[in-house]
Structure formats: structure tokens, C-alpha cells
Design a protein around this motif. Structure first.
Motif, mmCIF file in Angstrom:
data_model
loop_
_atom_site.group_PDB
_atom_site.id
_atom_site.type_symbol
_atom_site.label_atom_id
_atom_site.label_comp_id
_atom_site.label_asym_id
_atom_site.label_seq_id
_atom_site.Cartn_x
_atom_site.Cartn_y
_atom_site.Cartn_z
ATOM 1 N N THR A 1 15.408 -13.821 -4.236
ATOM 2 C CA THR A 1 16.783 -13.301 -4.215
ATOM 3 C C THR A 1 17.016 -12.251 -5.294
ATOM 4 O OG1 THR A 1 17.613 -15.038 -5.687
ATOM 5 C CG2 THR A 1 17.652 -15.489 -3.295
ATOM 6 N N ASP A 2 16.036 -12.082 -6.183
ATOM 7 C CA ASP A 2 16.172 -11.122 -7.282
ATOM 8 C C ASP A 2 14.810 -10.485 -7.568
ATOM 9 O OD1 ASP A 2 17.216 -9.656 -9.396
ATOM 10 O OD2 ASP A 2 16.945 -11.299 -10.834
ATOM 11 N N VAL A 3 14.326 -9.645 -6.653
ATOM 12 C CA VAL A 3 13.030 -8.981 -6.803
ATOM 13 C C VAL A 3 13.153 -7.887 -7.857
ATOM 14 C CG1 VAL A 3 11.251 -7.648 -5.632
ATOM 15 C CG2 VAL A 3 12.388 -9.531 -4.433
ATOM 16 N N GLU A 4 12.241 -7.917 -8.825
ATOM 17 C CA GLU A 4 12.275 -6.978 -9.944
ATOM 18 C C GLU A 4 11.224 -5.885 -9.744
ATOM 19 O OE1 GLU A 4 11.710 -7.044 -14.795
ATOM 20 O OE2 GLU A 4 11.523 -8.904 -13.671
ATOM 21 N N ASP A 5 11.612 -4.640 -9.919
ATOM 22 C CA ASP A 5 10.724 -3.495 -9.789
ATOM 23 C C ASP A 5 9.981 -3.296 -11.103
ATOM 24 O OD1 ASP A 5 9.425 -1.107 -9.359
ATOM 25 O OD2 ASP A 5 11.241 0.063 -8.994
ATOM 26 N N ILE A 6 8.759 -3.769 -11.187
ATOM 27 C CA ILE A 6 7.960 -3.640 -12.403
ATOM 28 C C ILE A 6 7.453 -2.202 -12.567
ATOM 29 C CG2 ILE A 6 5.933 -4.495 -13.639
ATOM 30 C CD1 ILE A 6 8.205 -6.555 -13.344
ATOM 31 N N THR A 7 7.291 -1.478 -11.460
ATOM 32 C CA THR A 7 6.843 -0.087 -11.522
ATOM 33 C C THR A 7 7.810 0.740 -12.369
ATOM 34 O OG1 THR A 7 5.972 -0.357 -9.287
ATOM 35 C CG2 THR A 7 6.090 1.882 -10.132
ATOM 36 N N ALA A 8 9.094 0.548 -12.182
ATOM 37 C CA ALA A 8 10.098 1.283 -12.964
ATOM 38 C C ALA A 8 9.987 0.939 -14.449
ATOM 39 C CB ALA A 8 11.492 0.976 -12.447
ATOM 40 N N THR B 1 5.760 -5.404 -8.248
ATOM 41 C CA THR B 1 7.036 -6.111 -8.266
ATOM 42 C C THR B 1 6.847 -7.538 -8.758
ATOM 43 O OG1 THR B 1 6.790 -6.723 -5.940
ATOM 44 C CG2 THR B 1 8.119 -4.775 -6.393
ATOM 45 N N ASN B 2 7.949 -8.124 -9.169
ATOM 46 C CA ASN B 2 8.012 -9.541 -9.490
ATOM 47 C C ASN B 2 8.943 -10.154 -8.453
ATOM 48 O OD1 ASN B 2 8.468 -12.126 -10.408
ATOM 49 N ND2 ASN B 2 9.304 -11.516 -12.387
ATOM 50 N N ALA B 3 8.368 -10.828 -7.465
ATOM 51 C CA ALA B 3 9.145 -11.459 -6.398
ATOM 52 C C ALA B 3 9.114 -12.977 -6.536
ATOM 53 C CB ALA B 3 8.608 -11.024 -5.036
ATOM 54 N N SER B 4 8.952 -13.476 -7.770
ATOM 55 C CA SER B 4 8.935 -14.922 -7.972
ATOM 56 C C SER B 4 10.266 -15.555 -7.590
ATOM 57 C CB SER B 4 8.557 -15.272 -9.413
ATOM 58 O OG SER B 4 9.435 -14.655 -10.327
ATOM 59 N N ASP B 5 11.354 -14.780 -7.692
ATOM 60 C CA ASP B 5 12.665 -15.191 -7.189
ATOM 61 C C ASP B 5 13.014 -14.238 -6.046
ATOM 62 O OD1 ASP B 5 15.299 -15.771 -6.602
ATOM 63 O OD2 ASP B 5 16.033 -15.501 -8.657
#
Length: 188
Positions: free
Chosen positions: A92-99, A86-90
Motif C-alpha cells: 500500500t506504500d511502494v517506495e521509489d528507491i531509484t529516486a 523499489t521497496n514494495a514490502s508494504d
């Protein structure tokens, strides 16, 4: 229509066409920002899962990342492995990098590299549309008691068919490293 008017009209058309939207070059596939990596190993015959986690919320630089390994691996055991990025740098808007990796499977390959003396044998359990390995799903076979390190590497645009490239040897694969994490591992 006089030649001057035709040339002027042609010049206006050329200038108009060249004054289009200039946002700079289009980046086809920008490198992924990965702040969290979790590799979960579940014994195939049942039992306690082992989780290896890397967390670096502020990215490169700043604070040091944290590494945790929940437990030792058991001897003479086969584990099913799943990796999540994941990209949890923000927050409030965690991005699923696995997908994203699953969607762009042709362009990504994981490598699982045990240090010498660590008695584990990884294997791929998934593949892309061209039957080349990805590494989001794996198996990990343990043997005798040992300890060492397990290095996990994700390559972008690796040559999956390069000579000598295996799950434990990315040397000839080339490509760009999206993330590389080394976990301390023990087999008991």
C-alpha cells in the motif's frame, strides 16, 4: 545573591539542559530496503527490449526471490540500460528507491559484472555531481553468441575513485552492499 543560590541555579540549568529529548542516535543514512530490481535493456537501433527482474516482497528470509529474464540478448548489438529499484514490502506504500539513489548519487554506485565467457561489455552512461559513475543508466554491448551470468551490485558509500575500481570490478570500492542480484543471460 548567596553563593549557595548561585550554585543551585547553575545546577538546575545544567540538569535541565541534560534532560533534553533522548531519542537515541540519529542514523544519517539508513540502508535502503530493496524488494524489486528491474534492469531494462533497449536496443539502440530499435527492436525488442530485454527485461531482467528480481522480486523479493518479503525481504531476506521467508520465501525465495523470483528472477525473470524476458528474452536473450542479440549478438553484435548495443543496448541502453535503465535500472529501477523499489521497496514494495508494504504494497500500500511502494517506495521509489531509484529516486533516493539519484538524490544521494554521491553515495551510490552500481557494478555490472559478467561471468567469464559472457560476451557483454557494460559501460556507465550517467555520473554524479563530481563526475563519478552512478550506474542507473548504462550501455551494454554484446559480441558473439554466449551464455553466462550478469551480476548487478549496488554499493553504498563506495570509494568511486579507488584504484582499479571499474564497472565490472567493485573489489577495491569498499562500502556496503545494498543489493546484489545475479541473472542468467544468453546472447544469441
Amino acid at each position: 545573591m548567596p553563593k549557595f543560590a548561585i550554585l543551585l541555579l547553575l545546577l538546575v540549568v545544567v540538569l535541565y539542559a541534560s534532560c533534553g529529548n533522548d531519542d537515541g542516535p540519529v542514523i544519517e543514512n539508513e540502508e535502503e530496503v530493496i524488494t524489486d530490481l528491474v534492469y531494462t535493456l533497449v536496443p539502440t537501433g530499435g527492436g525488442q527490449a530485454v527485461t531482467m527482474a528480481f522480486r523479493d516482497p518479503d525481504g531476506d528470509g521467508g520465501q525465495a526471490p523470483t528472477l525473470t529474464v524476458s528474452d536473450s540478448l542479440q549478438t553484435d548489438q548495443t543496448y541502453s540500460g535503465t535500472i529501477v529499484l523499489t521497496n514494495a514490502s508494504d504494497p500500500t506504500d511502494v517506495e521509489d528507491i531509484t529516486a533516493e539513489i539519484r538524490t544521494e548519487a554521491l553515495d551510490h554506485q552500481f557494478f555490472y559484472i559478467p561471468s567469464s565467457g559472457l560476451t557483454v561489455t557494460p559501460a556507465y552512461a550517467d555520473s554524479d555531481a563530481q563526475s563519478n559513475p552512478i550506474g542507473l543508466l548504462t550501455t551494454l554491448r554484446t559480441a558473439d553468441a554466449s551464455s553466462g551470468e550478469l551480476r548487478i551490485v549496488l554499493r553504498h558509500k563506495a570509494d568511486k575513485r579507488a584504484s582499479g575500481v571499474t564497472i565490472t570490478d567493485p573489489a577495491g570500492a569498499g562500502g556496503e552492499t545494498d543489493i546484489e542480484v545475479t541473472f542468467p543471460v544468453s546472447v544469441r
